[in-house]
Design a protein around this motif. Structure first.
Motif, PDB file in Angstrom:
ATOM      1  N   TYR A  48       0.834  -1.194   0.000  1.00  0.00           N
ATOM      2  CA  TYR A  48       0.000   0.000   0.000  1.00  0.00           C
ATOM      3  C   TYR A  48       0.875   1.252   0.000  1.00  0.00           C
ATOM      4  N   GLY A  49       0.528   2.198  -0.846  1.00  0.00           N
ATOM      5  CA  GLY A  49       1.235   3.467  -0.895  1.00  0.00           C
ATOM      6  C   GLY A  49       0.441   4.440  -1.750  1.00  0.00           C
TER       7      GLY A  49
ATOM      8  N   THR B 108       4.887   4.751   3.685  1.00  0.00           N
ATOM      9  CA  THR B 108       4.468   6.137   3.925  1.00  0.00           C
ATOM     10  C   THR B 108       5.592   6.877   4.619  1.00  0.00           C
ATOM     11  N   HIS B 109       6.094   7.901   3.981  1.00  0.00           N
ATOM     12  CA  HIS B 109       7.190   8.673   4.562  1.00  0.00           C
ATOM     13  C   HIS B 109       6.784   9.320   5.876  1.00  0.00           C
ATOM     14  N   SER B 110       5.591   9.906   5.910  1.00  0.00           N
ATOM     15  CA  SER B 110       5.140  10.641   7.094  1.00  0.00           C
ATOM     16  C   SER B 110       4.669   9.726   8.214  1.00  0.00           C
ATOM     17  N   GLY B 111       4.276   8.499   7.866  1.00  0.00           N
ATOM     18  CA  GLY B 111       3.709   7.586   8.861  1.00  0.00           C
ATOM     19  C   GLY B 111       2.302   7.966   9.267  1.00  0.00           C
ATOM     20  N   ARG B 112       1.701   8.936   8.566  1.00  0.00           N
ATOM     21  CA  ARG B 112       0.379   9.443   8.948  1.00  0.00           C
ATOM     22  C   ARG B 112      -0.633   9.442   7.797  1.00  0.00           C
ATOM     23  N   THR B 113      -0.272   8.866   6.667  1.00  0.00           N
ATOM     24  CA  THR B 113      -1.165   8.883   5.510  1.00  0.00           C
ATOM     25  C   THR B 113      -2.351   7.951   5.754  1.00  0.00           C
ATOM     26  N   VAL B 114      -3.537   8.528   5.897  1.00  0.00           N
ATOM     27  CA  VAL B 114      -4.730   7.762   6.262  1.00  0.00           C
ATOM     28  C   VAL B 114      -5.031   6.675   5.245  1.00  0.00           C
ATOM     29  N   ASP B 115      -4.869   6.986   3.955  1.00  0.00           N
ATOM     30  CA  ASP B 115      -5.182   6.024   2.907  1.00  0.00           C
ATOM     31  C   ASP B 115      -4.204   4.845   2.878  1.00  0.00           C
TER      32      ASP B 115
ATOM     33  N   ASP C 245       7.675   6.560  14.810  1.00  0.00           N
ATOM     34  CA  ASP C 245       6.805   6.815  15.951  1.00  0.00           C
ATOM     35  C   ASP C 245       5.425   7.290  15.503  1.00  0.00           C
ATOM     36  N   GLY C 246       5.149   7.265  14.199  1.00  0.00           N
ATOM     37  CA  GLY C 246       3.876   7.721  13.675  1.00  0.00           C
ATOM     38  C   GLY C 246       2.774   6.697  13.859  1.00  0.00           C
ATOM     39  N   PRO C 247       1.528   7.067  13.544  1.00  0.00           N
ATOM     40  CA  PRO C 247       0.378   6.185  13.738  1.00  0.00           C
ATOM     41  C   PRO C 247       0.482   4.861  12.986  1.00  0.00           C
ATOM     42  N   ILE C 248       1.196   4.835  11.866  1.00  0.00           N
ATOM     43  CA  ILE C 248       1.300   3.614  11.073  1.00  0.00           C
ATOM     44  C   ILE C 248       1.882   2.460  11.885  1.00  0.00           C
ATOM     45  N   SER C 249       2.771   2.788  12.835  1.00  0.00           N
ATOM     46  CA  SER C 249       3.453   1.743  13.603  1.00  0.00           C
ATOM     47  C   SER C 249       2.524   0.985  14.534  1.00  0.00           C
ATOM     48  N   GLN C 250       1.352   1.556  14.838  1.00  0.00           N
ATOM     49  CA  GLN C 250       0.394   0.865  15.700  1.00  0.00           C
ATOM     50  C   GLN C 250      -0.090  -0.439  15.078  1.00  0.00           C
ATOM     51  N   TYR C 251      -0.061  -0.507  13.745  1.00  0.00           N
ATOM     52  CA  TYR C 251      -0.592  -1.673  13.048  1.00  0.00           C
ATOM     53  C   TYR C 251       0.499  -2.446  12.310  1.00  0.00           C
ATOM     54  N   ALA C 252       1.750  -2.222  12.696  1.00  0.00           N
ATOM     55  CA  ALA C 252       2.870  -2.881  12.022  1.00  0.00           C
ATOM     56  C   ALA C 252       3.548  -3.878  12.949  1.00  0.00           C
ATOM     57  N   ASP C 253       3.658  -5.123  12.495  1.00  0.00           N
ATOM     58  CA  ASP C 253       4.437  -6.112  13.239  1.00  0.00           C
ATOM     59  C   ASP C 253       5.920  -5.811  13.135  1.00  0.00           C
TER      60      ASP C 253
END
Length: 314
Positions: A162-163, A211-218, A241-249
């Motif tokens: 996804y990107g 996602t570079h920013s770690g915050r891209t909702v899509d 440390d962005g939101p993306i890491s919450q769902y990354a193993d």
């Protein structure tokens, strides 16, 4: 499952075994990667230690706090966010980094590209920035996380990537490589299609978010769906440390790159992202060599046949 980078950035150590702090040579790269997500006071500390490792190595925690106009607690928090258990460990790394600078091993700092720069200067500046992005990304990649991601991909039934925008182009690059060695991989351009694809993933599948920013909702949303459905999830990001890491193993950190008016984030982050996806591809190809080598040969043969002269009717 190995520890997640998000645990490293919140506590300084993993909940299991201790996380090795970054090597002295990687300190400047770590500062460039993490600084944008720090508070302003922590940024002052990070900028000070990256800009003058020798001077800061000679300071106590109180001295560094006074020099940066912050508090001792801020100095300690900054040290931990950079990957060190405490200020003492950071101070030792600064001393080692200063020694490397004296030996001429410190990376050069380049100027931003100006509107009136001649073409020759643009070539040199871009080349140096690309080299620095590669060096920073290489220094910041966690081999444990990379190995775990490769292991999951090598045995995956299916791999979704996804990107959005430039990150999708990087994802497409990874997918076309994986397809040529026999992996089943997809990189949907449409964010709605990405979510509907993610719903079909299960344990044994892999989802990769770039996602570079770690915050891209899509990008976060399909990864969350894949995570909830049991797929192994991987994030490639400049903001671990962005939101993306919450769902990354598994989280693979890229360099933030040198941004400027003429070189936006999408451009400066691309080089590091491409290095990471190449590392993933080579790792998968190594682990699946018996399958990958014949598949790669077959793809070369098919392309060669396509470009060979076609017979004409007499």
């Amino acid at each position: 499952m190995s520890y997640s980078v998000k645990e490293t950035f919140t506590s300084g150590t993993s909940s299991g075994s201790a996380v090795a702090p970054p090597a002295p040579a990687a300190l400047a790269a770590k500062v460039r990667t993490v600084a944008p997500s720090m508070t302003r006071s922590m940024q002052r500390v990070a900028e000070a230690v990256a800009g003058d490792p020798a001077g800061c190595a000679a300071l106590t925690v109180t001295g560094l706090a006074e020099r940066t106009g912050t508090s001792e607690a801020t100095v300690v928090r900054t040290a931990r966010l950079l990957g060190y258990p405490g200020y003492r460990d950071l101070r030792l790394a600064l001393a080692a980094a200063a020694a490397q600078q004296e030996a001429g091993q410190a990376p050069s700092v380049t100027a931003d590209i100006a509107v009136d720069d001649p073409v020759a200067d643009v070539i040199v500046k871009l080349a140096r920035d690309e080299q620095q992005a590669l060096a920073d990304t290489a220094a910041g990649i966690d081999p444990v996380q990379l190995e775990a991601a490769v292991a999951a991909m090598a045995t995956a039934r299916r791999i979704d990537v996804y990107g959005i925008g430039a990150s999708n182009l990087v994802g497409q690059d990874l997918v076309q490589k994986l397809l040529r060695i026999g992996s089943i991989a997809h990189a949907p351009v449409d964010p709605h299609l990405a979510v509907t694809n993610a719903v079909q993933l299960r344990a044994g599948d892999v989802a990769i978010a770039i996602t570079h920013s770690g915050r891209t909702v899509d990008v976060i949303e399909p990864l969350r769906v894949a995570f909830d459905h049991g797929a192994t999830t991987i994030a490639i990001t400049g903001r671990p440390d962005g939101p993306i890491s919450q769902y990354a193993d598994h989280v693979l950190t890229t360099s933030t790159g040198r941004e400027s008016e003429l070189r936006p984030a999408a451009m400066s982050s691309r080089t590091g992202q491409l290095l990471v996806v190449d590392c993933l591809f080579i790792g998968v190809a190594q682990r699946t060599y018996e399958r990958a080598a014949p598949a790669l040969s077959a793809s070369y043969e098919a392309l060669a046949h396509r470009h060979s002269p076609r017979p004409t009717r007499g």
